[in-house]
Design a protein around this motif. Structure first.
Motif, mmCIF file in Angstrom:
data_model
loop_
_atom_site.group_PDB
_atom_site.id
_atom_site.type_symbol
_atom_site.label_atom_id
_atom_site.label_comp_id
_atom_site.label_asym_id
_atom_site.label_seq_id
_atom_site.Cartn_x
_atom_site.Cartn_y
_atom_site.Cartn_z
ATOM 1 N N ALA A 174 -0.653 7.149 7.246
ATOM 2 C CA ALA A 174 -1.958 7.779 7.454
ATOM 3 C C ALA A 174 -2.873 6.887 8.297
ATOM 4 O O ALA A 174 -3.561 7.367 9.208
ATOM 5 N N VAL A 175 -2.867 5.582 8.015
ATOM 6 C CA VAL A 175 -3.702 4.636 8.759
ATOM 7 C C VAL A 175 -3.256 4.585 10.224
ATOM 8 O O VAL A 175 -4.084 4.595 11.134
ATOM 9 N N HIS A 177 0.807 -1.218 0.000
ATOM 10 C CA HIS A 177 0.000 0.000 0.000
ATOM 11 C C HIS A 177 0.837 1.263 0.000
ATOM 12 O O HIS A 177 0.299 2.346 -0.127
ATOM 13 N N LEU A 184 -3.867 -3.476 6.133
ATOM 14 C CA LEU A 184 -3.805 -2.244 6.924
ATOM 15 C C LEU A 184 -4.485 -2.376 8.287
ATOM 16 O O LEU A 184 -4.431 -1.456 9.092
ATOM 17 N N PRO A 231 3.112 6.136 2.597
ATOM 18 C CA PRO A 231 2.187 7.213 3.002
ATOM 19 C C PRO A 231 0.823 6.693 3.471
ATOM 20 O O PRO A 231 0.259 7.220 4.426
ATOM 21 N N VAL A 232 0.306 5.657 2.840
ATOM 22 C CA VAL A 232 -0.988 5.112 3.249
ATOM 23 C C VAL A 232 -0.875 4.462 4.629
ATOM 24 O O VAL A 232 -1.738 4.663 5.490
#
Length: 171
Positions: free
Chosen positions: A47-48, A40, A105, A43-44
Motif C-alpha cells: 500500500a505504501v 509491517h 516504510l 499488505p502495508v
C-alpha cells in the motif's frame, strides 16, 4: 556476491536495509531460501509503495505537461526526470542507510514508490522507438546512451555528495 554472504569491507555503496533475515523453508527444501516477513507486513508495504508510486507518476505527468516534448524532438523531459530521480535515489539511499534512523516504510514509500513512479524508463524505451520510427536513429542512439550515462552519473553524484555532506557535518 550472494545474498547470504556478509558485505565486503570497504563497500562504497549502501546495502539495502529492508531485506529481513533469510530463513530456510519449513519442511522439505530444495535449497532455496526465503525472506522472513517484514515487520509491517506485505499488505502495508504494498500500500505504501502504491501510494508513493501514484504520487511519483503524477509528478512525472506534471513535468510532461510543464515541459512537453514535440513529436520527433529530443525527449529532454524524460531524460531530465530520470536523471533527477536517480540523483534523489542516490541521496535517499545514503541518507536512510548511513545517516538516519528512518521509519521502515520511508524507503519503500520514497525509493520504490515515489521515485520508482517518478522515473520512467518505460517511457524512455517508447521515446527511443518513436525517434527510430521518425527516422531519427542517430538521435535515438544518442538519447539511449545519454539517459543511461546521466542516470548512472546522477545516482553516483547523489550518493557521493550526500556522503561528503554527512562527513562535513560530523567533522
Amino acid at each position: 556476491m550472494r545474498s547470504d554472504e556478509p558485505p565486503r569491507s570497504g563497500a562504497s555503496e549502501p546495502i539495502d536495509p529492508d531485506p529481513g533475515p533469510v530463513a530456510p523453508e519449513p519442511g522439505p527444501t530444495d535449497g532455496r531460501r526465503r525472506r522472513e516477513s517484514p515487520r509491517h507486513g506485505v499488505p502495508v508495504v504494498v500500500a505504501v509503495v502504491a501510494v508513493g508510486g501514484s504520487l511519483g507518476a503524477l509528478a512525472r505527468f506534471g513535468a510532461s505537461l510543464l515541459w512537453p516534448t514535440p513529436a520527433g524532438a529530443f525527449p529532454w523531459t524524460t531524460l531530465t526526470v530520470n536523471a533527477a530521480g536517480c540523483l534523489a535515489i542516490g541521496v535517499l539511499l545514503v541518507a536512510v542507510t548511513e545517516a538516519l534512523t528512518a521509519h521502515p516504510l520511508l524507503r519503500p514509500f520514497l525509493g520504490t514508490g515515489f521515485l520508482g513512479g517518478f522515473t520512467t524508463f518505460s517511457t524512455y524505451c517508447v521515446d527511443v522507438e518513436r525517434l527510430v520510427a521518425a527516422d531519427r536513429a542517430a538521435t535515438a542512439l544518442v538519447y539511449l546512451v545519454a539517459t543511461v550515462a546521466a542516470a548512472l552519473a546522477a545516482v553516483t553524484a547523489g550518493a557521493r555528495g550526500t556522503r561528503r555532506l554527512l562527513a562535513h557535518r560530523s567533522a
